[in-house]
Structure formats: C-alpha cells, structure tokens
Design a protein around this motif. Structure first.
Motif, PDB file in Angstrom:
ATOM      1  N   LEU A   1      39.812   8.906   5.656  1.00  0.00           N
ATOM      2  CA  LEU A   1      39.541   7.012   6.340  1.00  0.00           C
ATOM      3  C   LEU A   1      39.537   7.502   8.697  1.00  0.00           C
ATOM      4  CD1 LEU A   1      39.209   4.473   7.231  1.00  0.00           C
ATOM      5  CD2 LEU A   1      41.669   3.799   7.680  1.00  0.00           C
TER       6      LEU A   1
ATOM      7  N   SER B   1      35.083   3.191   8.014  1.00  0.00           N
ATOM      8  CA  SER B   1      35.023   2.151   8.612  1.00  0.00           C
ATOM      9  C   SER B   1      34.183   1.866  10.368  1.00  0.00           C
ATOM     10  CB  SER B   1      36.685   1.442   9.182  1.00  0.00           C
ATOM     11  OG  SER B   1      36.644   2.523   9.774  1.00  0.00           O
TER      12      SER B   1
ATOM     13  N   ARG C   1      27.928  13.754  -3.035  1.00  0.00           N
ATOM     14  CA  ARG C   1      28.013  12.151  -2.638  1.00  0.00           C
ATOM     15  C   ARG C   1      28.020  10.683  -3.775  1.00  0.00           C
ATOM     16  NH1 ARG C   1      26.557  10.776   3.505  1.00  0.00           N
ATOM     17  NH2 ARG C   1      24.166  10.147   3.010  1.00  0.00           N
TER      18      ARG C   1
ATOM     19  N   PRO D   1      29.227   4.194   8.543  1.00  0.00           N
ATOM     20  CA  PRO D   1      29.650   3.295   7.215  1.00  0.00           C
ATOM     21  C   PRO D   1      29.256   3.464   6.229  1.00  0.00           C
ATOM     22  CG  PRO D   1      29.629   1.602   9.044  1.00  0.00           C
ATOM     23  CD  PRO D   1      29.155   2.698   9.385  1.00  0.00           C
TER      24      PRO D   1
ATOM     25  N   LEU E   1      37.721  11.288  -0.611  1.00  0.00           N
ATOM     26  CA  LEU E   1      37.543  10.562  -0.498  1.00  0.00           C
ATOM     27  C   LEU E   1      36.777  11.063   0.753  1.00  0.00           C
ATOM     28  CD1 LEU E   1      36.083   7.488  -1.022  1.00  0.00           C
ATOM     29  CD2 LEU E   1      38.791   6.819  -0.708  1.00  0.00           C
ATOM     30  N   VAL E   2      36.023  10.281   1.015  1.00  0.00           N
ATOM     31  CA  VAL E   2      35.365   9.610   2.880  1.00  0.00           C
ATOM     32  C   VAL E   2      35.325   8.359   2.983  1.00  0.00           C
ATOM     33  CG1 VAL E   2      33.883  10.497   4.502  1.00  0.00           C
ATOM     34  CG2 VAL E   2      34.385  12.284   3.301  1.00  0.00           C
ATOM     35  N   ASN E   3      36.572   7.673   3.823  1.00  0.00           N
ATOM     36  CA  ASN E   3      36.244   6.399   4.015  1.00  0.00           C
ATOM     37  C   ASN E   3      35.359   6.353   5.531  1.00  0.00           C
ATOM     38  OD1 ASN E   3      35.931   3.145   3.548  1.00  0.00           O
ATOM     39  ND2 ASN E   3      38.037   3.215   2.915  1.00  0.00           N
TER      40      ASN E   3
ATOM     41  N   ALA F   1      29.240   7.070  -3.730  1.00  0.00           N
ATOM     42  CA  ALA F   1      29.348   5.987  -3.396  1.00  0.00           C
ATOM     43  C   ALA F   1      29.502   5.131  -4.174  1.00  0.00           C
ATOM     44  CB  ALA F   1      28.462   5.197  -1.862  1.00  0.00           C
TER      45      ALA F   1
ATOM     46  N   THR G   1      30.173   6.209   3.829  1.00  0.00           N
ATOM     47  CA  THR G   1      31.170   6.235   2.920  1.00  0.00           C
ATOM     48  C   THR G   1      31.289   6.560   1.606  1.00  0.00           C
ATOM     49  OG1 THR G   1      32.892   4.393   4.147  1.00  0.00           O
ATOM     50  CG2 THR G   1      32.953   4.534   1.838  1.00  0.00           C
TER      51      THR G   1
END
Length: 127
Positions: free
Chosen positions: A11, A126, A38, A88, A122-124, A40, A91
């Motif tokens: 994150l 914010s 990737r 964002p 996982l890449v999140n 999403a 993500t």
C-alpha cells in the motif's frame, strides 16, 4: 521447472514509489523475454513492461512510460520494476511473466503468449 516469485507490492500513497522484484528459477533471460503484467479489478490483464536482454530492448505501456523502469540483475536472475509517481489507477495485481520467444517483446507481449506466470503481488495506491 520454471518458477517466478514476485515481491515488493503493498500500500502506497499517490505520488509514492514501490519496487517490485521477480526472482526467476529455471528460466534464463538470454533467449527469452521477461516483464510485468497487471490486472485491476474488472479489467483485462495488460502488459506493462518487458525486456529482451539479448537485444537490449525494453518496452513500456503508454500509461506507465516515464514513471516505471524495468531492469534486471542477471547474476541473481531477478527482474525489477521500479514504479515512481504512482497513481490510484496503477492499483492492480502485478504479475511477473516470461516468454520463451524473445521476439514477443515488445510487439506481441500479450497474455495469451505468456509461457510462465508468477502468482502476483498486489499494489494498492491510495488517493
């Protein structure tokens, strides 16, 4: 047996950076190509970046060009994806992906042609 093991996801706030790593065993970078996809939520898996070491070729999707950098440490058989200025919309689950036919990078570096996949990280990002 080929194994690709990703690490480095997590994150991060928008504007931040992450570095993904993919440790490869049973696959050498010389003849083929390796890189990152990737996916999403609700979207198709897309090619982000790839490299063909034998030809000195790297490829980046337009959406990440100028922000992401792919590199490798051949001694460690590891490929990296340095991700800067994250947004964002970056993500997603990021997958390491290798193709035996090196010429697929960049022109046909697409999911149906991938020979080996990692399990993803996982890449999140914010806002």
């Amino acid at each position: 047996e080929v194994q690709l093991v990703e690490s480095g996801g997590g994150l991060v706030q928008a504007g931040g950076s992450l570095r993904l790593s993919c440790a490869a065993s049973g696959f050498t970078f010389d003849g083929g190509a390796i890189g990152w996809f990737r996916q999403a939520p609700g979207k198709e898996r897309e090619g982000v970046s790839c490299m063909r070491s034998s030809a000195g070729i790297t490829y980046y999707a337009d959406s990440v060009k100028g922000r992401f950098t792919i590199s490798s440490d051949n001694a460690k058989n590891t490929v990296y994806l340095q991700m800067n200025s994250l947004k964002p919309e970056d993500t997603a689950v990021y997958y390491c992906a290798a193709v035996l036919l090196g010429s697929r990078c960049p022109g046909t570096y697409r999911a149906p042609y991938v020979n080996y996949w990692g399990k993803g990280t996982l890449v999140n990002v914010s806002s």
